[in-house]
Design a protein around this motif. Structure first.
Motif, PDB file in Angstrom:
ATOM      1  N   UNK A  64       0.843  -1.190   0.000  1.00 32.36           N
ATOM      2  CA  UNK A  64       0.000   0.000   0.000  1.00 32.36           C
ATOM      3  C   UNK A  64       0.879   1.242   0.000  1.00 32.36           C
ATOM      4  N   UNK A  65       0.254   2.370  -0.288  1.00 37.44           N
ATOM      5  CA  UNK A  65       0.990   3.628  -0.221  1.00 37.44           C
ATOM      6  C   UNK A  65       1.109   4.048   1.246  1.00 37.44           C
ATOM      7  N   UNK A  66       2.048   4.921   1.562  1.00 37.15           N
ATOM      8  CA  UNK A  66       2.148   5.399   2.949  1.00 37.15           C
ATOM      9  C   UNK A  66       0.853   6.060   3.443  1.00 37.15           C
ATOM     10  N   UNK A  67       0.164   6.775   2.548  1.00 40.47           N
ATOM     11  CA  UNK A  67      -1.094   7.418   2.935  1.00 40.47           C
ATOM     12  C   UNK A  67      -2.165   6.379   3.269  1.00 40.47           C
ATOM     13  N   UNK A  68      -2.245   5.319   2.455  1.00 38.27           N
ATOM     14  CA  UNK A  68      -3.223   4.252   2.718  1.00 38.27           C
ATOM     15  C   UNK A  68      -2.916   3.573   4.050  1.00 38.27           C
ATOM     16  N   UNK A  69      -1.636   3.358   4.333  1.00 40.05           N
ATOM     17  CA  UNK A  69      -1.255   2.713   5.586  1.00 40.05           C
ATOM     18  C   UNK A  69      -1.617   3.595   6.779  1.00 40.05           C
ATOM     19  N   UNK A  71      -3.961   5.873   6.918  1.00 36.53           N
ATOM     20  CA  UNK A  71      -5.426   5.878   7.043  1.00 36.53           C
ATOM     21  C   UNK A  71      -5.927   4.583   7.700  1.00 36.53           C
ATOM     22  N   UNK A  72      -5.330   3.465   7.323  1.00 34.48           N
ATOM     23  CA  UNK A  72      -5.709   2.171   7.908  1.00 34.48           C
ATOM     24  C   UNK A  72      -5.388   2.162   9.398  1.00 34.48           C
ATOM     25  N   UNK A  73      -4.215   2.657   9.766  1.00 27.35           N
ATOM     26  CA  UNK A  73      -3.831   2.682  11.176  1.00 27.35           C
ATOM     27  C   UNK A  73      -4.726   3.613  11.986  1.00 27.35           C
ATOM     28  N   UNK A  74      -5.184   4.711  11.385  1.00 26.73           N
ATOM     29  CA  UNK A  74      -6.112   5.619  12.070  1.00 26.73           C
ATOM     30  C   UNK A  74      -7.424   4.893  12.358  1.00 26.73           C
ATOM     31  N   UNK A  75      -7.936   4.167  11.358  1.00 25.80           N
ATOM     32  CA  UNK A  75      -9.186   3.417  11.546  1.00 25.80           C
ATOM     33  C   UNK A  75      -8.997   2.354  12.628  1.00 25.80           C
ATOM     34  N   UNK A  79     -10.861   2.179  16.525  1.00 23.14           N
ATOM     35  CA  UNK A  79     -11.655   1.049  17.003  1.00 23.14           C
ATOM     36  C   UNK A  79     -10.940   0.233  18.082  1.00 23.14           C
ATOM     37  N   UNK A  80      -9.827   0.750  18.550  1.00 20.58           N
ATOM     38  CA  UNK A  80      -9.118   0.082  19.643  1.00 20.58           C
ATOM     39  C   UNK A  80      -8.400  -1.189  19.244  1.00 20.58           C
ATOM     40  N   UNK A  81      -8.022  -1.303  17.993  1.00 19.39           N
ATOM     41  CA  UNK A  81      -7.308  -2.487  17.517  1.00 19.39           C
ATOM     42  C   UNK A  81      -5.824  -2.159  17.543  1.00 19.39           C
ATOM     43  N   UNK A  82      -5.055  -2.989  18.232  1.00 15.26           N
ATOM     44  CA  UNK A  82      -3.668  -2.636  18.540  1.00 15.26           C
ATOM     45  C   UNK A  82      -2.669  -2.869  17.413  1.00 15.26           C
ATOM     46  N   UNK A  83      -2.916  -3.817  16.510  1.00 11.20           N
ATOM     47  CA  UNK A  83      -1.923  -4.043  15.450  1.00 11.20           C
ATOM     48  C   UNK A  83      -2.596  -4.351  14.122  1.00 11.20           C
ATOM     49  N   UNK A  84      -1.824  -4.180  13.063  1.00 12.00           N
ATOM     50  CA  UNK A  84      -2.343  -4.358  11.698  1.00 12.00           C
ATOM     51  C   UNK A  84      -2.801  -5.782  11.434  1.00 12.00           C
ATOM     52  N   UNK A  85      -2.036  -6.746  11.905  1.00 13.15           N
ATOM     53  CA  UNK A  85      -2.388  -8.154  11.660  1.00 13.15           C
ATOM     54  C   UNK A  85      -3.764  -8.472  12.230  1.00 13.15           C
ATOM     55  N   UNK A  86      -4.003  -7.989  13.433  1.00 13.82           N
ATOM     56  CA  UNK A  86      -5.291  -8.234  14.056  1.00 13.82           C
ATOM     57  C   UNK A  86      -6.408  -7.544  13.271  1.00 13.82           C
ATOM     58  N   UNK A  87      -6.142  -6.327  12.794  1.00 21.83           N
ATOM     59  CA  UNK A  87      -7.129  -5.611  11.988  1.00 21.83           C
ATOM     60  C   UNK A  87      -7.441  -6.338  10.694  1.00 21.83           C
ATOM     61  N   UNK A  88      -6.402  -6.809  10.002  1.00 20.29           N
ATOM     62  CA  UNK A  88      -6.611  -7.553   8.755  1.00 20.29           C
ATOM     63  C   UNK A  88      -7.375  -8.846   9.024  1.00 20.29           C
ATOM     64  N   UNK A  89      -7.029  -9.522  10.098  1.00 16.50           N
ATOM     65  CA  UNK A  89      -7.706 -10.772  10.450  1.00 16.50           C
ATOM     66  C   UNK A  89      -9.193 -10.507  10.694  1.00 16.50           C
ATOM     67  N   UNK A  90      -9.510  -9.428  11.378  1.00 17.02           N
ATOM     68  CA  UNK A  90     -10.913  -9.088  11.647  1.00 17.02           C
ATOM     69  C   UNK A  90     -11.652  -8.757  10.355  1.00 17.02           C
TER      70      UNK A  90
END
Length: 191
Positions: A64-69, A71-75, A79-90
């Protein structure tokens, strides 16, 4: 045929490892003095055990682009999700409700495609008339009606681009809301 014998846990793990390397069930059956069917059952049972216990064995990756990353981390943080892997899994776990075919979007795009084909035909006709005049050494007949037609055509193309942009923005906003709802639902479910 090999006699019946019970495999030890260590033998089961070795069988799974050897199967991953490509060793056939027949060869393993002879090596461990069991039937090929026992080998197949052992491998199947291990796969089911890993799935049932939640052992993660598959991996995905995306660029992904740095901006997309960001934005994803902000979301995720919202929602109180601590890491990217957990967010992707959800997201993957809730994907059934998010990634559904959109019949309305497909219908609108078909209508846009038909309108664009009409515009293409008009442009072709204008270009054909201009080429015929040019080949005859004549000045192209470009009167007020042709000019009006060109202006209408240009206006249509601009309107078309605006409509497609609006349609994609609405669709993107809708998907964002669904993803946010899915993340929120999953985050609330863990409390």
């Amino acid at each position: 045929m090999a006699g019946r014998r019970r495999l030890t846990e260590l033998e089961r793990l070795e069988i799974v490892r050897e199967t991953r390397k490509g060793v056939s069930a027949r060869v393993l059956g002879k090596r461990y003095s069991v039937t090929p069917r026992t080998i197949q059952y052992t491998v199947k049972r291990e796969k089911e055990r890993r799935r049932d216990t939640g052992i993660r064995t598959a991996q995905i990756g995306t660029t992904v682009t740095p901006e997309e990353l960001r934005a994803f981390e902000v979301v995720l943080s919202r929602h109180g999700i601590s890491n990217r892997s957990d967010g992707m899994r959800r997201l993957i776990q809730s994907a059934n409700g998010v990634f559904q075919p959109d019949e309305h979007l497909a219908d609108e795009l078909k209508a846009f495609r038909a309108a664009l084909n009409r515009v293409g035909n008009n442009v072709t006709q204008i270009a054909k008339r201009m080429n015929e005049s040019n080949n005859k050494g004549l000045r192209p007949s470009f009167g007020p009606s042709s000019l009006a037609q060109m202006r209408n055509l240009a206006g249509f193309v601009l309107d078309f681009a605006d409509q497609v942009d609006l349609l994609t923005r609405r669709k993107t906003d809708g998907i964002s809301m669904l993803v946010s709802d899915a993340l929120k639902e999953l985050a609330d479910g863990e409390e």
